[in-house]
Scaffold this active site. Sequence first.
Site, short mmCIF file in Angstrom:
data_model
loop_
_atom_site.label_atom_id
_atom_site.label_comp_id
_atom_site.label_asym_id
_atom_site.label_seq_id
_atom_site.Cartn_x
_atom_site.Cartn_y
_atom_site.Cartn_z
N TYR A 260 -18.58 -9.67 0.46
CA TYR A 260 -18.82 -10.44 1.83
C TYR A 260 -19.99 -10.81 1.91
CZ TYR A 260 -13.89 -9.91 3.01
OH TYR A 260 -12.53 -10.18 3.33
N GLU B 104 1.48 12.91 -7.79
CA GLU B 104 1.42 11.38 -7.54
C GLU B 104 1.77 10.97 -6.19
OE1 GLU B 104 3.94 7.38 -8.80
OE2 GLU B 104 4.24 9.52 -9.88
N ASP C 27 6.45 11.01 -10.97
CA ASP C 27 7.63 10.56 -11.19
C ASP C 27 7.95 10.30 -12.82
OD1 ASP C 27 8.12 10.37 -8.36
OD2 ASP C 27 7.43 8.25 -8.03
#
Length: 362
Positions: A126, A212, A242
Amino acid sequence: MAGREKRKRVAAALDDDDDEHRRLRRKQEEAENLLRRIRGLVRWVAGEVAAGRSPSVALHRYQNYCAAPAGSPCACSYDVPVGTYVLSLLHRDSHASRLNVLLRVLLVVQQLLQQNKHCSKRDIYYMYPSIFQEQAVVDRAINDICILFQCSRHNLNVVPVANGLVMGWIRFLEGEKKVYCIMNVNAAFTIPVSIEAIKDVVSVADYILVVEKETGYPDIPTRRFLRYLVEQLHLPAYCLVDADPYGFDILATYKFGSLQLAYDANFLRVPGIRWLGVFTSDFEDYCLPDCCLLDLSSEDRRKAEGILSRCYLNSEAPQWRLELAAMLQKGVKFEIEALSARSISFLSEEYIPQKIKQGRYI
């Protein structure tokens, strides 16, 4: 007797103060050295342009994995560059733009080091949004600077936002802030942005468990913090993700590092991390209901096939590769939470402790 113990405590406190003083002095010296090198490069580039010459900057290329077939030689390394990329104003407009961005980010870093301040990559974007156009341009410039000066992002005082959480039998100081997870093991605390601010780590844990989260891929603070804990506490680290290609990729990021930060992989990865689960075979082993099972999507399949081609799986984790290949062959996936179908506390009270005790990890 009491006086002797008191003297021991005072001596220990003085030793800690000395260690802290040496650490801060070393950090200051490193920052000053980096600042001198940055100033030198900026002056050189400015001098070349003023003299009508085209400055060229050589950037090493790093690669921690490739898609070389099993048994084929490859140049991948965790600490040795595989080639060099030269940026020059004479080559093409894209080089001029990349050098312009690199120098602008360098000027910001120079100010940060001079003033001993910190900011995020987003803050830098920015400052010159019309020039940078997108965040990825700033990200690449920061990586280029790290490669150019052979340092890590935290050395530039560019700090990421930490998304990871820590909880359990551990306590430590983060600067002057007390992080006493051990006082409330069910409460989660934000992982420190900078491990340089951590001291007095104490833990009575038997192992470190990485799980996770919904935030996806691990950020740099989380990876650095895990590496720090493994080295400081000398505890084994297990990872629970997973049973899908994206979970596997998260696991691989912890063990092998990411391609984007290949130049820093050797300082971010945890080579000894163990894959605790969940495995595709866990679905049948623990008699989970069919409703928990999902078919791999075409995107999942492409992801798995891409990961299977990575050279490090053949050379460093062949068992991991076999497990991923089995997932792809069966064409199914399921989440960690599916284990709760057994009972609400099955994961924490049976699955995790039993697998660790029985050595059912890879």
